[in-house]
Design a protein around this motif. Structure first.
Motif, PDB file in Angstrom:
ATOM      1  N   SER A   4      -7.095  -8.774   8.244  1.00  0.00           N
ATOM      2  CA  SER A   4      -5.676  -8.398   8.159  1.00  0.00           C
ATOM      3  C   SER A   4      -5.060  -8.228   9.539  1.00  0.00           C
ATOM      4  CB  SER A   4      -5.522  -7.095   7.361  1.00  0.00           C
ATOM      5  OG  SER A   4      -6.004  -5.975   8.093  1.00  0.00           O
ATOM      6  N   LEU A   5      -5.896  -7.932  10.534  1.00  0.00           N
ATOM      7  CA  LEU A   5      -5.388  -7.740  11.894  1.00  0.00           C
ATOM      8  C   LEU A   5      -4.871  -9.038  12.508  1.00  0.00           C
ATOM      9  CD1 LEU A   5      -8.167  -5.337  13.223  1.00  0.00           C
ATOM     10  CD2 LEU A   5      -5.814  -4.742  12.620  1.00  0.00           C
ATOM     11  N   ARG A   6      -5.182 -10.184  11.885  1.00  0.00           N
ATOM     12  CA  ARG A   6      -4.651 -11.460  12.354  1.00  0.00           C
ATOM     13  C   ARG A   6      -3.200 -11.657  11.931  1.00  0.00           C
ATOM     14  NH1 ARG A   6      -8.067 -15.025  14.583  1.00  0.00           N
ATOM     15  NH2 ARG A   6     -10.322 -14.744  14.357  1.00  0.00           N
ATOM     16  N   ALA A  53      -2.140  -1.963   9.842  1.00  0.00           N
ATOM     17  CA  ALA A  53      -3.391  -2.201   9.127  1.00  0.00           C
ATOM     18  C   ALA A  53      -4.112  -0.898   8.815  1.00  0.00           C
ATOM     19  CB  ALA A  53      -4.292  -3.133   9.941  1.00  0.00           C
ATOM     20  N   ILE A  54      -4.149   0.016   9.766  1.00  0.00           N
ATOM     21  CA  ILE A  54      -4.849   1.285   9.526  1.00  0.00           C
ATOM     22  C   ILE A  54      -4.117   2.127   8.493  1.00  0.00           C
ATOM     23  CG2 ILE A  54      -3.684   2.429  11.455  1.00  0.00           C
ATOM     24  CD1 ILE A  54      -7.263   3.071  10.173  1.00  0.00           C
ATOM     25  N   ILE A  55      -2.794   2.029   8.463  1.00  0.00           N
ATOM     26  CA  ILE A  55      -2.023   2.761   7.457  1.00  0.00           C
ATOM     27  C   ILE A  55      -2.353   2.237   6.059  1.00  0.00           C
ATOM     28  CG2 ILE A  55       0.311   3.182   6.590  1.00  0.00           C
ATOM     29  CD1 ILE A  55       1.224   3.153   9.542  1.00  0.00           C
ATOM     30  N   LEU A  56      -2.471   0.927   5.944  1.00  0.00           N
ATOM     31  CA  LEU A  56      -2.821   0.346   4.643  1.00  0.00           C
ATOM     32  C   LEU A  56      -4.242   0.724   4.235  1.00  0.00           C
ATOM     33  CD1 LEU A  56      -1.209  -3.177   5.105  1.00  0.00           C
ATOM     34  CD2 LEU A  56      -0.355  -1.279   3.709  1.00  0.00           C
ATOM     35  N   LEU A  57      -5.167   0.712   5.194  1.00  0.00           N
ATOM     36  CA  LEU A  57      -6.534   1.123   4.880  1.00  0.00           C
ATOM     37  C   LEU A  57      -6.562   2.558   4.374  1.00  0.00           C
ATOM     38  CD1 LEU A  57      -9.618   0.698   4.928  1.00  0.00           C
ATOM     39  CD2 LEU A  57      -9.584   1.383   7.335  1.00  0.00           C
ATOM     40  N   PHE A  58      -5.673   3.374   4.895  1.00  0.00           N
ATOM     41  CA  PHE A  58      -5.648   4.783   4.511  1.00  0.00           C
ATOM     42  C   PHE A  58      -5.184   4.995   3.074  1.00  0.00           C
ATOM     43  CE2 PHE A  58      -7.060   7.457   7.751  1.00  0.00           C
ATOM     44  CZ  PHE A  58      -6.817   8.776   7.377  1.00  0.00           C
ATOM     45  N   GLN A  59      -4.749   3.946   2.425  1.00  0.00           N
ATOM     46  CA  GLN A  59      -4.356   4.077   1.024  1.00  0.00           C
ATOM     47  C   GLN A  59      -5.544   4.336   0.109  1.00  0.00           C
ATOM     48  OE1 GLN A  59      -0.972   4.341   0.679  1.00  0.00           O
ATOM     49  NE2 GLN A  59      -1.330   4.136   2.883  1.00  0.00           N
ATOM     50  N   PHE A  60      -6.759   4.299   0.691  1.00  0.00           N
ATOM     51  CA  PHE A  60      -7.945   4.626  -0.109  1.00  0.00           C
ATOM     52  C   PHE A  60      -7.841   6.051  -0.653  1.00  0.00           C
ATOM     53  CE2 PHE A  60      -9.356   6.653   3.822  1.00  0.00           C
ATOM     54  CZ  PHE A  60     -10.081   7.748   3.352  1.00  0.00           C
ATOM     55  N   THR A  61      -7.027   6.914  -0.022  1.00  0.00           N
ATOM     56  CA  THR A  61      -6.916   8.294  -0.476  1.00  0.00           C
ATOM     57  C   THR A  61      -6.396   8.376  -1.909  1.00  0.00           C
ATOM     58  OG1 THR A  61      -4.766   8.368   0.651  1.00  0.00           O
ATOM     59  CG2 THR A  61      -6.638   9.271   1.824  1.00  0.00           C
ATOM     60  N   TRP A  62      -5.328   7.625  -2.205  1.00  0.00           N
ATOM     61  CA  TRP A  62      -4.801   7.674  -3.569  1.00  0.00           C
ATOM     62  C   TRP A  62      -5.484   6.661  -4.482  1.00  0.00           C
ATOM     63  CZ3 TRP A  62      -2.577   3.389  -5.729  1.00  0.00           C
ATOM     64  CH2 TRP A  62      -2.077   2.410  -4.866  1.00  0.00           C
ATOM     65  N   ILE A  63      -5.986   5.580  -3.915  1.00  0.00           N
ATOM     66  CA  ILE A  63      -6.701   4.599  -4.734  1.00  0.00           C
ATOM     67  C   ILE A  63      -7.985   5.214  -5.289  1.00  0.00           C
ATOM     68  CG2 ILE A  63      -7.939   2.400  -4.671  1.00  0.00           C
ATOM     69  CD1 ILE A  63      -5.867   1.388  -2.695  1.00  0.00           C
ATOM     70  N   TRP A  66       0.632 -11.589   3.063  1.00  0.00           N
ATOM     71  CA  TRP A  66      -0.806 -11.825   3.072  1.00  0.00           C
ATOM     72  C   TRP A  66      -1.529 -10.732   3.856  1.00  0.00           C
ATOM     73  CZ3 TRP A  66      -4.580 -13.436   0.525  1.00  0.00           C
ATOM     74  CH2 TRP A  66      -5.783 -13.851   1.086  1.00  0.00           C
ATOM     75  N   GLY A  67      -0.964 -10.323   4.970  1.00  0.00           N
ATOM     76  CA  GLY A  67      -1.558  -9.246   5.747  1.00  0.00           C
ATOM     77  C   GLY A  67      -1.553  -7.935   4.985  1.00  0.00           C
ATOM     78  N   ILE A  68      -0.444  -7.663   4.280  1.00  0.00           N
ATOM     79  CA  ILE A  68      -0.355  -6.449   3.462  1.00  0.00           C
ATOM     80  C   ILE A  68      -1.414  -6.472   2.365  1.00  0.00           C
ATOM     81  CG2 ILE A  68       1.087  -5.151   1.865  1.00  0.00           C
ATOM     82  CD1 ILE A  68       2.031  -4.843   4.673  1.00  0.00           C
ATOM     83  N   ALA A  69      -1.571  -7.627   1.720  1.00  0.00           N
ATOM     84  CA  ALA A  69      -2.556  -7.752   0.640  1.00  0.00           C
ATOM     85  C   ALA A  69      -3.973  -7.505   1.154  1.00  0.00           C
ATOM     86  CB  ALA A  69      -2.451  -9.133   0.002  1.00  0.00           C
ATOM     87  N   LEU A  70      -4.302  -8.067   2.308  1.00  0.00           N
ATOM     88  CA  LEU A  70      -5.631  -7.857   2.882  1.00  0.00           C
ATOM     89  C   LEU A  70      -5.849  -6.393   3.237  1.00  0.00           C
ATOM     90  CD1 LEU A  70      -5.911 -10.990   5.210  1.00  0.00           C
ATOM     91  CD2 LEU A  70      -7.269 -10.529   3.156  1.00  0.00           C
ATOM     92  N   GLY A  71      -4.826  -5.748   3.781  1.00  0.00           N
ATOM     93  CA  GLY A  71      -4.946  -4.338   4.116  1.00  0.00           C
ATOM     94  C   GLY A  71      -5.194  -3.474   2.893  1.00  0.00           C
TER      95      GLY A  71
END
Length: 317
Positions: free
Chosen positions: A105-107, A114-124, A169-174
């Motif tokens: 996703s960093l591409r 990207a790190i903000i999207l990864l942090f969505q694991f909290t609610w997921i 696409w980047g959002i989806a990967l994140g």
């Protein structure tokens, strides 16, 4: 205090990874080479720690006629059956998937996003657990999810740029990296709990490296590329990503509790955004910093509410 510092340092270590990966891409290295070098170093360091732990335990065996101080020795077994080892290796595979989709996703999107999207694991993670238990989240959890979602929209720049300028696409990967990391968090703590934490970590990292070698044959091990600056990149990623955080978390989390560890672990987010702004020179607007702050508040809300209910903090009335 030392346990709080350990968890804080572990989370900060995670926060610098995205910056290192972007710098690696700038040197022309590919996804498999970056993740492969990271896991290779992680495997080596993890098993060196296992060897050290075995040696330390052998030195502390109870002498005849003496009482051993059990509190000084880590709990868990260093002897496992092969079935248990395989289970741990399988449980470690989501870390590879997380690394692959997150680094990819960093591409397409800035590291700060990207790190903000990864942090969505909290609610997921909350959503996955609710589906597995077939239990509706309580009002506090739902409010927390709403705060996290709103903070993410602000931090991602939707208020300033609109949807049209966002790389879908980047959002989806994140978001895929967040789902994968949620599965890792959900299952890793439940598999082979009787194993020593250091041993569990080593086998899980090993399982991740095996899967990566299947998906991306490690040609860098034989074509001399490993002895280029890729080795330094692998050392940094392996040390700060696959080795230091698990060791510090194993040391600190049992003493401060999972809830407080989650709050302190959230420092990964501002560290990653700050590294992106200072090292990579990415533009981070005031609105995005506000979004980061809102996300951090959302992460802390459940634990703060629990403490208030137990009378250990201010009243929420």
């Amino acid at each position: 205090m030392k346990y709080y510092v350990a968890v804080l340092a572990g989370a900060m270590s995670y926060g610098i990874l995205s910056t290192i990966v972007v710098l690696a891409y700038g040197r022309g290295y590919q996804l498999g080479e970056v993740v492969g070098s990271q896991l290779l170093i992680g495997v080596i360091l993890s098993w060196l720690l296992v060897i050290y732990t075995k040696f330390k335990q052998s030195r502390k065996k109870r002498p005849a006629g003496q009482v051993q101080d059990a509190a000084r020795l880590p709990s868990g077994s260093l002897r496992l059956k092969w079935k248990q080892r395989v289970i741990l290796m399988v449980a470690g595979t989501p870390t590879v998937i997380t690394g692959l989709v997150y680094y990819q996703s960093l591409r397409y999107i800035p590291a700060s996003l990207a790190i903000i999207l990864l942090f969505q694991f909290t609610w997921i993670s909350v959503l996955i657990q609710a589906l597995m238990r077939r239990q509706r989240p309580n009002k506090v959890t739902l409010f927390t999810l709403l705060v996290l979602f709103g903070g993410t929209l602000i931090a991602a720049g939707f208020l300033e740029q609109g949807l049209g300028k966002i790389n879908v696409w980047g959002i989806a990967l994140g978001l895929m990296s967040a789902v994968s990391y949620s599965l890792f968090v959900l299952f890793s703590g439940k598999v082979v709990p009787e194993a020593h934490p250091v041993y569990r970590s080593a086998w899980m990292v090993t399982g991740g490296f095996v899967l990566l070698c299947i998906l991306f044959p490690p040609a860098f091990l034989f074509n001399g590329l490993l002895w280029s600056p890729l080795l330094v990149i692998g050392l940094l990623l392996g040390f700060f990503g696959a080795f230091i955080p698990p060791v510090l978390f194993v040391y600190g989390v049992p003493h401060i509790g999972g809830g407080m560890a989650g709050i302190m672990g959230a420092v990964e987010l501002p560290v990653a955004v700050l590294m992106s702004a200072t090292v990579l020179r990415e533009h981070v607007s005031g609105w995005q910093w506000i979004g980061v702050a809102v996300v951090l508040v959302g992460v802390a809300l459940p634990e703060l509410y629990r403490l208030s209910r137990s009378g250990r903090m201010f009243s929420w009335q």
